[in-house]
Motif scaffolding. Structure first.
Motif, PDB file in Angstrom:
ATOM      1  N   GLU A   1       8.298 -17.675  21.684  1.00  0.00           N
ATOM      2  CA  GLU A   1       8.326 -17.261  20.280  1.00  0.00           C
ATOM      3  C   GLU A   1       6.915 -17.032  19.748  1.00  0.00           C
ATOM      4  N   THR A   2       5.999 -17.924  20.120  1.00  0.00           N
ATOM      5  CA  THR A   2       4.618 -17.822  19.648  1.00  0.00           C
ATOM      6  C   THR A   2       3.989 -16.508  20.096  1.00  0.00           C
TER       7      THR A   2
ATOM      8  N   PHE B   1       1.677 -23.598  16.463  1.00  0.00           N
ATOM      9  CA  PHE B   1       2.879 -23.958  15.711  1.00  0.00           C
ATOM     10  C   PHE B   1       3.730 -24.891  16.565  1.00  0.00           C
ATOM     11  N   ASP B   2       3.760 -26.159  16.237  1.00  0.00           N
ATOM     12  CA  ASP B   2       4.417 -27.163  17.075  1.00  0.00           C
ATOM     13  C   ASP B   2       5.911 -26.931  17.256  1.00  0.00           C
ATOM     14  N   SER B   3       6.568 -26.381  16.238  1.00  0.00           N
ATOM     15  CA  SER B   3       8.031 -26.254  16.307  1.00  0.00           C
ATOM     16  C   SER B   3       8.478 -24.995  17.042  1.00  0.00           C
ATOM     17  N   MET B   4       7.540 -24.096  17.371  1.00  0.00           N
ATOM     18  CA  MET B   4       7.886 -22.866  18.069  1.00  0.00           C
ATOM     19  C   MET B   4       7.732 -23.049  19.574  1.00  0.00           C
ATOM     20  N   THR B   5       8.352 -22.170  20.334  1.00  0.00           N
ATOM     21  CA  THR B   5       8.195 -22.181  21.791  1.00  0.00           C
ATOM     22  C   THR B   5       7.048 -21.231  22.168  1.00  0.00           C
TER      23      THR B   5
ATOM     24  N   ARG C   1      -0.961 -26.391  26.519  1.00  0.00           N
ATOM     25  CA  ARG C   1      -1.308 -25.965  25.159  1.00  0.00           C
ATOM     26  C   ARG C   1      -2.586 -25.133  25.166  1.00  0.00           C
TER      27      ARG C   1
ATOM     28  N   GLN D   1      10.285 -24.395  25.750  1.00  0.00           N
ATOM     29  CA  GLN D   1      10.003 -25.727  25.194  1.00  0.00           C
ATOM     30  C   GLN D   1       9.223 -25.594  23.892  1.00  0.00           C
ATOM     31  N   GLN D   2       9.501 -26.495  22.958  1.00  0.00           N
ATOM     32  CA  GLN D   2       8.685 -26.509  21.743  1.00  0.00           C
ATOM     33  C   GLN D   2       7.251 -26.885  22.105  1.00  0.00           C
TER      34      GLN D   2
ATOM     35  N   LYS E   1       5.131 -28.663  20.705  1.00  0.00           N
ATOM     36  CA  LYS E   1       4.770 -30.076  20.530  1.00  0.00           C
ATOM     37  C   LYS E   1       5.103 -30.927  21.749  1.00  0.00           C
ATOM     38  N   HIS E   2       5.970 -30.405  22.643  1.00  0.00           N
ATOM     39  CA  HIS E   2       6.336 -31.153  23.845  1.00  0.00           C
ATOM     40  C   HIS E   2       5.526 -30.729  25.075  1.00  0.00           C
TER      41      HIS E   2
END
Length: 256
Positions: free
Chosen positions: A99-100, A92-96, A154, A144-145, A147-148
């Motif tokens: 959170e993930t 999930f790109d918008s999560m940290t 990742r 950090q999100q 996606k960054h």
């Protein structure tokens, strides 16, 4: 002899007139570090898709901890401890990362509907997420999100997600694929340090990783099990050399 945790018995997968796996039988022992290798088109992905329930074999059966799971749904296999990471990153790109992992841990603990509550509201979930962040070298990017994140991070997060499901068997699907050289060492160290009680089946083209990690190897060619053995036996097997290069050792085929 150590206990067999995952086994296939005569797996056949046909797509029309094409036989993608042809009578494949193999065993994964408790605590194993087992690599599945073979050239492109060998049937590795098809075999893994059968193990995880994405594909139902045309013939044969699969057992996990002695239980027949051949027709079991993928999510039920995960619940029984068979977990896969994917060659292509699915996050999930918008999560940290924090959170993930909190989401995955809470779902695994049966509190999935509560995951969105502040992380600190469940001490057990917060502690487990923090433990995974530290174990997988993600504490410095926890906020950090996704996606960054650097690509290597990742991949580390993906393996952390798999471990959050508390697997008995972990299918590592090309963990270093696409990871830049400068980010590989951290990932390789993490893979090497996976819990000893988790049986790992590694699918990988990088022979440096395969030979440093595996204590047993299975070679697939054209959907058929070519040979199986310890790394030294495989490296010196004339059939394996022929498959990869026609000469030299299997380790020299690392980037072919």
């Amino acid at each position: 002899m150590s206990e067999t945790v995952l086994s296939t018995h005569g797996l056949v997968m046909r797509f029309g007139g094409i036989t993608a796996t042809n009578n494949v039988s193999m065993e994964l022992r408790r605590g194993a570090r087992h690599a599945l290798i073979g050239p492109n088109g060998a049937g590795k992905t098809t075999l893994i898709n059968q193990l995880t329930g994405v594909l139902t074999p045309t013939e044969g059966r699969i057992t996990l901890m002695g239980e027949d799971i051949t027709r079991l749904a993928p999510h039920k296999r995960v619940a029984r401890g068979l977990v896969r990471t994917f060659q292509i990153n699915q996050l999930f790109d918008s999560m940290t990362p924090q959170e993930t992992l909190a989401l995955v841990v809470s779902q695994h603990q049966g509190a999935g509907a509560q995951w969105w509550k502040p992380l600190g509201s469940s001490k057990a979930i917060a502690e487990r997420a923090a433990q995974l962040l530290e174990q997988f070298h993600l504490s410095d990017v926890a906020q950090q999100q996704v996606k960054h994140l650097a690509y290597g991070k990742r991949r580390l997060l993906e393996i952390a997600i798999a471990l959050a499901c508390e697997p008995r068997v972990l299918l590592l699907d090309e963990p270093v694929a696409g990871v830049p050289a400068g980010e590989r060492e951290e990932l390789l160290q993490t893979v090497a340090a996976l819990p000893a009680d988790v049986s790992v089946l590694l699918i990988e083209h990088d022979m440096d990783l395969v030979f440093s990690f595996a204590d047993r190897m299975t070679v697939l060619v054209n959907g058929t099990l070519l040979t199986e053995g310890d790394p030294e036996t495989i490296a010196n097997d004339p059939k394996v050399k022929e498959v990869y290069l026609g000469h030299g050792t299997a380790t020299e085929a690392a980037h072919v």
